[in-house]
Write a protein that holds these residues in place. Structure first.
Motif, mmCIF file in Angstrom:
data_model
loop_
_atom_site.group_PDB
_atom_site.id
_atom_site.type_symbol
_atom_site.label_atom_id
_atom_site.label_comp_id
_atom_site.label_asym_id
_atom_site.label_seq_id
_atom_site.Cartn_x
_atom_site.Cartn_y
_atom_site.Cartn_z
ATOM 1 N N MET A 244 0.840 -1.204 0.000
ATOM 2 C CA MET A 244 0.000 0.000 0.000
ATOM 3 C C MET A 244 0.869 1.246 0.000
ATOM 4 S SD MET A 244 -3.142 0.202 -0.238
ATOM 5 C CE MET A 244 -3.693 1.658 0.651
ATOM 6 N N SER A 245 0.904 1.927 -1.108
ATOM 7 C CA SER A 245 1.739 3.121 -1.111
ATOM 8 C C SER A 245 0.998 4.289 -1.732
ATOM 9 C CB SER A 245 3.027 2.856 -1.858
ATOM 10 O OG SER A 245 2.725 2.313 -3.115
ATOM 11 N N GLU A 246 -0.290 4.284 -1.518
ATOM 12 C CA GLU A 246 -1.081 5.409 -1.984
ATOM 13 C C GLU A 246 -0.703 6.650 -1.159
ATOM 14 O OE1 GLU A 246 -5.613 5.176 -2.211
ATOM 15 O OE2 GLU A 246 -5.189 6.198 -0.321
ATOM 16 N N ILE A 247 -0.553 7.789 -1.834
ATOM 17 C CA ILE A 247 -0.255 9.019 -1.103
ATOM 18 C C ILE A 247 -1.469 9.936 -1.199
ATOM 19 C CG2 ILE A 247 1.262 11.017 -0.902
ATOM 20 C CD1 ILE A 247 3.436 9.445 -2.196
ATOM 21 N N LYS A 248 -1.950 10.336 -0.028
ATOM 22 C CA LYS A 248 -3.171 11.136 -0.026
ATOM 23 C C LYS A 248 -2.914 12.468 0.670
ATOM 24 C CE LYS A 248 -7.894 10.766 1.491
ATOM 25 N NZ LYS A 248 -8.577 10.212 2.642
ATOM 26 N N LEU A 249 -3.258 13.553 0.009
ATOM 27 C CA LEU A 249 -3.104 14.884 0.598
ATOM 28 C C LEU A 249 -4.469 15.412 0.980
ATOM 29 C CD1 LEU A 249 -0.677 14.532 -1.483
ATOM 30 C CD2 LEU A 249 -0.491 16.986 -1.368
ATOM 31 N N GLU A 250 -4.509 16.020 2.146
ATOM 32 C CA GLU A 250 -5.795 16.527 2.597
ATOM 33 C C GLU A 250 -5.639 17.988 2.964
ATOM 34 O OE1 GLU A 250 -8.211 13.393 4.912
ATOM 35 O OE2 GLU A 250 -7.963 15.109 6.239
ATOM 36 N N ASN A 251 -6.169 18.855 2.123
ATOM 37 C CA ASN A 251 -6.196 20.277 2.425
ATOM 38 C C ASN A 251 -4.825 20.842 2.814
ATOM 39 O OD1 ASN A 251 -7.572 22.589 2.490
ATOM 40 N ND2 ASN A 251 -9.075 21.896 4.020
ATOM 41 N N VAL A 252 -3.816 20.523 2.017
ATOM 42 C CA VAL A 252 -2.442 20.876 2.371
ATOM 43 C C VAL A 252 -2.103 22.297 1.917
ATOM 44 C CG1 VAL A 252 -0.046 20.341 1.841
ATOM 45 C CG2 VAL A 252 -1.636 18.501 2.352
ATOM 46 N N THR A 253 -1.499 23.048 2.831
ATOM 47 C CA THR A 253 -1.115 24.429 2.547
ATOM 48 C C THR A 253 0.339 24.641 2.959
ATOM 49 O OG1 THR A 253 -3.353 25.219 2.905
ATOM 50 C CG2 THR A 253 -1.625 26.842 3.116
#
Ligand SMILES: Nc1ncnc2c1ncn2[C@@H]1O[C@H](COP(=O)(O)OP(=O)(O)OP(=O)(O)O)[C@@H](O)[C@H]1O
Ligand SMILES: [Mg+2]
Lengths: 272, 289
Positions: free
Chosen positions: B1-10
């Protein structure tokens, strides 16, 4: 690396930004003289007020100044502490256990703290925050111009200084980049013994040196290609000219200097 | 599992100074497991800033980054492990070379991982092959290499950590066409062999069309589009509006379509368009030839 604000130019439109760099250098010298002559409580207070006024005139946010002071905080605290505890005087202010604090110690601590702080802030305003490095070296070259009559290579020195100043930010940026690249490969700068830590610096220093030499060489070639020579009379794109403003500022600083001397003589009151 | 997920990154450079600059502004985005995603955007759109957050070199001011479901900043002490899992090749990586030989330099990453010498040797050879570094070069000094060879050596240095996600910031910029194809197909081979998630930053729409499954578009620090390359390149007008374009062959195909030539299927690669034109011609009984 990112917190180096000491020695940085903040573009702006204030009176100080518009001054001739030579006038700023002279003003800085007068200001430093003021700092070192202020020794009585009244003079120090006067100096502090004047410094705050200069800071406000520069139009640079106070937070920038506070950040600029951060690197010297340690020196400041150390000097004040040493003066406080080490000064031997006549009147004991208070004592407990083996520590004796004298009134003279308190005076010295305050004196040194105010002097260091105002010295740093004041010279920052004149020489770095409101003056671009290029303008500063131009001013220096022009002020030292008469020395070239004595065969001092003033122009070459100022050229070297300009180049060095120009390259400092580049070097910092590059160090940052190389550090990031090596960290991405698992470099670890913050753990292990001293030997390990020094070894961890090699992957940064080597590329840094290699690229610095390369850049120096490229710059030298580029300058030679344009037939640059330092030993001929070179003119400047921006010719420096004193204006009324410059004289007003320098005169005000001279007034400040005389005022401080007068206060020292006529109102010799110390902290207590 | 190497999914990269960004959440509201600033991310903001020089916060609270006159030079303040919000380089990445509220981006939410998922780089899917095992896929090659292209990251495009005009100069200064925040691509390099974004990719430096993926392996924790930069810490987002706000928002979260998840690697395989776990927040990478949950335990800052373990960031080093994240960096071994998310291999980042920075923009112009040539300057990172420092060791006496190319071999030793490629081995720097695996050595930091604490692998055995045999394992390291094996990985150096393997990654040199992926990145197209000639075996004869391995015992030379990295400073004797040409620009393109240095670039490959630097990429090999990151691949040698065998990261499960490989992030490359403009890996092919400034190389000749043969060199860029070699590097990009090496990256694809790496992804196929190891199943790694790959993120490639690039300015070249042609390269993106050939090598990427998905494409994400940034403009002024914000995410403009994200989708398969077909979905993204179909929105040609929007791409043009943010100062980007579509592959030249797609432009030509679109012009042909406005002239009334019906083209179906892949219009993003030269081969695909050629097939589509043949199909269209065949469907018209050769009238359009
Ligand atoms: N170290 C830094 N300090 C201050 N600002 C920066 C820094 N690095 C980048 N920026 C600013 O952040 C913004 C985004 O930069 P970034 O390098 O992420 O762009 P990019 O999309 O990678 O561009 P390019 O295609 O030119 O590589 C730019 O406006 C840039 O000026
Ligand atoms: Mg970039």
């Amino acid at each position: 690396m990112k917190d180096i604000t000491l020695g940085q130019y903040f573009p702006g439109n204030s009176v100080l930004h518009k001054m001739d760099p030579r006038a700023k250098l002279i003003s800085a010298i007068i200001y430093i003289a003021v700092v070192f002559t202020s020794s009585s409580a009244g003079a120090l207070a006067f100096l502090a007020v004047a410094t705050v006024a200069i800071m406000l005139i520069s139009g640079i946010p106070i937070s920038v100044y506070l950040r600029g002071l951060r690197p010297i905080l340690f020196i400041l605290a150390l000097t004040a502490a040493l003066n406080l505890f080490m000064t031997r005087g006549e009147t004991v202010a208070f004592e407990f256990w083996i520590v004796k604090i004298y009134v003279e110690g308190i005076n010295n601590a305050i004196l040194m703290a105010v002097r260091i702080t105002t010295l740093v802030l004041g010279s920052c305003v004149f020489l770095s925050y409101t003056t671009s490095p290029i303008a500063l070296t131009d001013g220096l070259e022009s002020l030292l111009g008469p020395l070239s009559k004595l065969h001092v290579p003033v122009h070459d020195f100022s050229m070297m200084m300009t180049i060095a100043l120009r390259f400092i930010p580049l070097l910092i940026e590059e160090t940052d980049k190389i550090m990031s690249a090596q960290k991405a490969r698992g470099s670890d700068f913050s753990s292990g013994g001293p030997v390990k830590r020094v070894r961890a610096l090699l992957p940064i220093l080597i590329p840094l040196f290699v690229s610095s030499f390369k850049r120096a060489e490229e710059l030298a070639v580029a300058m030679e290609c344009r037939c640059y020579r330092g030993d001929v009379e070179r003119t400047h794109m921006k010719v420096l000219r004193y204006g009324a403003l410059d004289f007003v500022v320098m005169a005000s600083l001279l007034v400040l200097l005389s005022a401080v001397i007068a206060i020292n003589i006529f109102v010799p009151i110390y902290a207590f | 599992m190497s999914e990269i997920k960004l959440e509201n990154v600033t991310y903001t450079y020089g916060a609270k100074t006159p030079f303040e600059k919000r380089a990445v502004d509220g981006i939410s985005l998922t780089f899917e497991d095992g896929k090659i995603t292209g990251l495009i955007g005009h100069t200064g759109s925040g691509k390099s800033t974004l990719v430096q957050m993926l392996n924790g070199l930069l810490k987002p001011d706000s928002g979260h980054i998840y690697l395989g479901g776990a927040d990478i900043w949950a335990e800052p002490k373990k960031l080093r492990l994240v960096r071994f899992r998310v291999g980042l090749v920075m923009q112009y990586p040539e300057y990172q070379l420092f060791d006496e030989t190319v071999r030793a330099d490629i081995a720097f990453g695996p050595k930091n991982m604490g692998l055995s010498p045999e394992e390291i040797d094996e990985r150096v050879i393997e990654s040199a092959r992926f990145a197209g570094v000639d075996e004869k070069l391995l015992d030379k000094s990295p400073f004797e290499l040409s620009g393109g060879q240095k670039r490959r050596a630097a990429i090999a240095g990151v691949m040698a950590m065998r990261p499960e996600a490989l992030v490359l910031d403009e890996p092919a910029a400034g190389l000749d066409p043969a060199g860029r194809d070699a590097i990009l197909s090496g990256i694809r081979t790496y992804s196929e062999k190891t199943g790694a998630t790959v993120i490639i930053v690039s300015h070249s729409m042609e390269d993106m069309a050939v090598y990427c499954d998905d494409i994400a578009v940034l403009a002024d620090g914000k995410l403009k589009m994200k989708g398969t390359r077909e979905e993204v390149f179909r929105r040609r007008d929007e791409l043009l509006a943010v100062g980007l374009g579509v592959p030249m062959i797609t432009d030509i195909a679109c012009e042909l379509m406005t002239l009334g030539v019906a083209l179906g299927g892949d219009i993003y690669t030269v081969g695909g368009v050629a097939d589509a034109i043949c199909d269209s011609a065949a469907a018209n009984g050769g009238e359009n030839r």
